[in-house]
Write a protein that holds these residues in place. Structure first.
Motif, PDB file in Angstrom:
ATOM      1  N   UNK A   1      -6.367  -1.074  -2.244  1.00  0.00           N
ATOM      2  CA  UNK A   1      -6.930  -1.987  -1.297  1.00  0.00           C
ATOM      3  C   UNK A   1      -7.357  -3.212  -2.026  1.00  0.00           C
TER       4      UNK A   1
ATOM      5  N   UNK B   1      -7.638  -4.109   4.887  1.00  0.00           N
ATOM      6  CA  UNK B   1      -7.954  -2.877   5.776  1.00  0.00           C
ATOM      7  C   UNK B   1      -7.378  -3.116   7.387  1.00  0.00           C
TER       8      UNK B   1
ATOM      9  N   UNK C   1      -3.478  -3.519   7.273  1.00  0.00           N
ATOM     10  CA  UNK C   1      -2.771  -2.177   7.083  1.00  0.00           C
ATOM     11  C   UNK C   1      -2.752  -1.423   8.552  1.00  0.00           C
TER      12      UNK C   1
ATOM     13  N   UNK D   1       0.947  -1.114  -0.106  1.00  0.00           N
ATOM     14  CA  UNK D   1       0.094  -0.200  -0.047  1.00  0.00           C
ATOM     15  C   UNK D   1       0.925   1.324  -0.024  1.00  0.00           C
ATOM     16  N   UNK D   2       1.614   1.410   0.970  1.00  0.00           N
ATOM     17  CA  UNK D   2       2.466   2.807   1.189  1.00  0.00           C
ATOM     18  C   UNK D   2       3.892   2.722   0.397  1.00  0.00           C
TER      19      UNK D   2
END
Lengths: 231, 151
Positions: free
Chosen positions: A199, A214, A217, A192-193
């Motif tokens: 997602x 979700x 993370x 993700x980052x």
């Protein structure tokens, strides 16, 4: 982000990679197959490029059928299409660029050899991501058996970006904390980052519901924040 | 919203993954809850730092590298098959049964090749080197057959 006195608020989408638009990767938005590549030039290259362009728009089932019959250009289109996702998973798992490329290459070679056994009950992407997760798990087991090399891989990831010393120290601590997370959490938060996947894309790669992504993370960010805060 | 925000809510706020209504409720809560605001700051700092790291992007050179690896492995298989066939044919020459077996193999090869060419044209193209090697592997011992008979 702004401070309203009572608390910190953030506008939707404010936090993006390097202050720019969030970099998302979708398997179908990879580089143009056979695009300008200095390693492949000349008549043979243009012929290959031409063949790939003819199959670039084909769906996965068609490409898999062609690749199963030995069509390397069709397989190249699949590699272009899913390479970004496989590499993202591998990088999030290994924290090493070199190891990630090895894992990605190994995944596609295993896929090529296994095409005859792929029956098409599930989507090609689901099958491929399963192969990639297995390769990542194997790599992690081998790295676990060789802790010195694992530490080296961590350092490899940390050294890549320049920055001010204090900022690099914080980044080092955060990446080191990320490296100690459980594998599913680490994969999710880094895809993700760092890699900028959405997602939905992470859910597809990890083969779990979006709600699980979700949770992973959020838990990963909380664990890292707690660990860095205590240090 | 009287209870504290969850980590999932804070992460989804950072990622822009909340609905408009939920986002407004979370934002209002953050303004009035220093504890949640502090946790929000910690989490956003982690995400911002990770996002400042350069992503590892896929390149067309990586695709070329993968594809380059495929034929080399297949050539190894071809050579192995050809060596096996050649060894088998040499054995048959010694047993003086080569002409009959070669004729049967040739017929089967023609039928199989025609079938593949119709159903999988890509294989017919990529498999032509293998067919050439197989032909040599079969014909070479056949050429040696008269010599074996003469001796």
């Amino acid at each position: 982000m702004r401070d309203d006195g009572g608390g910190l608020t953030i506008q939707e989408g404010e936090l993006s990679r390097g202050g720019c638009v969030t970099h998302t990767m979708t398997g179908r938005q990879g580089p143009t197959p056979g695009a300008s590549d200095p390693a492949t030039s000349g008549a043979e290259s243009s012929e290959r490029t031409h063949r790939r362009e003819r199959t670039a728009g084909a769906d996965d089932a068609t490409l898999v059928a062609l690749a199963r019959g030995g069509d390397e250009n069709a397989f190249a289109v699949l590699v272009d299409r899913y390479g970004p996702m496989v590499l993202s998973l591998a990088y999030a798992s290994t924290l090493s660029r070199m190891d990630a490329e090895d894992v990605a290459q190994e995944t596609f070679l295993v896929a090529w050899r296994g095409l005859a056994r792929f029956r098409g009950d599930a989507a090609f992407s689901t099958w491929l991501y399963g192969l990639a997760r297995s390769r990542c798990a194997d790599k992690a087991r081998r790295a676990g058996a060789r802790p010195r090399l694992a530490a080296h891989a961590e350092a490899d990831a940390i050294q890549v970006a320049p920055g001010d010393p204090a900022g690099r120290k914080t980044a080092l601590a955060i990446l080191a904390a990320a490296g100690r997370l459980a594998m599913p959490q680490r994969q999710a938060v880094l895809m993700r980052d760092v890699q900028g996947l959405s997602y939905d894309e992470i859910a597809a790669v990890q083969d779990v519901p979006v709600g699980t992504v979700r949770s992973r993370i959020a838990a990963a960010r909380r664990s890292i924040a707690d660990e860095v805060g205590e240090a | 919203m009287s209870e504290h925000l969850t980590d999932v809510q804070l992460s989804r706020l950072i990622d822009g993954d909340l609905s408009l209504t939920s986002r407004e409720a979370v934002t209002v809560h953050l303004r009035g809850c220093p504890a949640c605001a502090e946790r929000h700051d910690q989490i956003i700092a982690v995400a911002a730092t990770l996002r400042s790291e350069p992503a590892h992007a896929w390149t067309s050179a990586m695709t070329s590298s993968v594809i380059h690896e495929l034929p080399r492995r297949r050539r190894t298989v071809r050579v192995g098959i050809a060596a096996g066939v050649s060894a088998a044919m040499c054995g048959l020459v010694l047993l003086e049964a080569a002409p009959v077996v070669a004729a049967a193999l040739g017929l089967l090869g023609v039928l199989a090749g025609a079938s593949v060419a119709v159903t999988h044209p890509a294989v017919a193209v990529s498999g032509s080197p293998l067919l050439a090697i197989m032909a040599v592997a079969i014909l070479a011992p056949l050429a040696a057959y008269p010599l074996a008979r003469w001796r």
